[in-house]
Design an enzyme around this catalytic site. Structure first.
Site, short mmCIF file in Angstrom:
data_model
loop_
_atom_site.label_atom_id
_atom_site.label_comp_id
_atom_site.label_asym_id
_atom_site.label_seq_id
_atom_site.Cartn_x
_atom_site.Cartn_y
_atom_site.Cartn_z
N SER A 38 0.48 -1.28 -0.53
CA SER A 38 -0.52 0.28 0.01
C SER A 38 0.83 1.11 -0.27
CB SER A 38 -1.07 0.01 1.44
OG SER A 38 -2.28 0.86 1.28
N ASP A 161 -5.86 -3.37 -3.12
CA ASP A 161 -4.96 -3.50 -1.65
C ASP A 161 -3.88 -4.22 -1.33
OD1 ASP A 161 -3.74 -2.37 1.40
OD2 ASP A 161 -4.35 -0.69 0.81
#
Length: 281
Positions: A38, A161
């Site tokens: 991320s 993510d």
């Protein structure tokens, strides 16, 4: 010795790790393999490019623009954070702060960017071979949080993510041959992660992406298990966990400039632990 770095991200809390990595650049601490999740993937990219201070500007200046993250983005595009603005408009050649792609390509260090296939729920580890000048979609995919952003498309596949697929990928670093690993967390290592809004967000994507929803429901427990494993490796001297004692009130999407600045400087100070651990003092 092959030295690894794992940056787990954490939205705007990632400014803590940005401070740690700026310290590493100032002290010429070199990692041979970087694994980013991320926001951690963007941190590691700027580190490998040698662009000290670049991440700070994104967290403390650009993130306050409505083009970066805002309700209007969500209403228009169903994504609160405009990934194309962050990793395209700002980061491309000719942007306000271009990523030095050539420097990333030329460094001998490995780069792995963790994402998760939205449909299958499988963790994917992108590499430098999956990016090109002004084509930074792997960072966009790695940072697409369910409920905050739509899954990001790359070559016909949709991605969420990386924290859904592999929240604390220390094992990945060992699998790549690292002998010792520095793990950057953006919340206190001794405090277990709570599910928080994960069950609610999982319900939002359950119908279209059931595998991702299941990973989201299990994210907190898997994070805690992987941090616990890292703490055992730390006892053996194979891992160093660098994490803040206090997050200064910064959350994943909070926008409080002074708090972000404090967390950055806390990370910079904590970076000294790496130098000591490596015996460079």
């Amino acid at each position: 010795m092959k030295l690894g770095l794992v940056d787990v991200g954490g939205g705007l809390r990632g400014i803590y790790a940005a401070g740690v990595l700026d310290y590493c650049m100032d002290e010429h601490i070199v990692f041979d393999c970087c694994v980013g999740v991320s926001a951690g993937s963007a941190n590691t990219a700027s580190y490998l490019a040698g662009q000290r201070g670049r991440n700070y500007k994104f967290y403390c200046e650009y993130a306050f623009r409505k083009e970066y993250m805002s309700l209007s983005n969500y209403l228009k595009h169903h994504s609160y954070i405009d990934m194309d603005y962050v990793y395209g408009t700002l980061s491309n050649a000719g942007g306000e702060y271009p990523l030095d792609y050539r420097a990333i390509r030329e460094t001998p260090a490995q780069l792995f960017v963790v994402a998760q296939e939205a449909v299958s729920g499988r963790a994917v580890y992108f590499t430098k071979e999956d990016m090109a000048q002004d084509h930074y979609q792997i960072f966009m995919a790695s940072s697409s949080i369910p409920g905050v952003n739509k899954p990001y498309p790359i070559a016909g596949q949709l991605y969420y993510d990386g924290a859904l697929g592999d929240p604390v990928p220390v094992q990945k670093a060992f699998d790549e041959g690292c002998d010792r690993v520095v793990l950057l967390l953006t919340k206190p290592a001794a405090v277990p992660r709570e599910p928080g809004r994960d069950p609610m967000l999982a319900r939002m994507i359950q119908r279209r992406y059931p595998a991702s929803a299941e990973n989201l429901r299990n994210r907190a427990s898997r994070y805690n298990q992987e941090v616990a494993a890292a703490r055992e490796w730390e006892k053996e001297g194979k891992v160093l966990i660098v994490s803040p004692d206090d997050t200064e009130g910064v959350s994943t999407l909070s926008k409080e400039r002074e708090a972000l600045d404090r967390l950055y400087h806390r990370g910079y100070r904590d970076g000294e632990r790496i130098k000591a651990w490596l015996g460079l003092e």
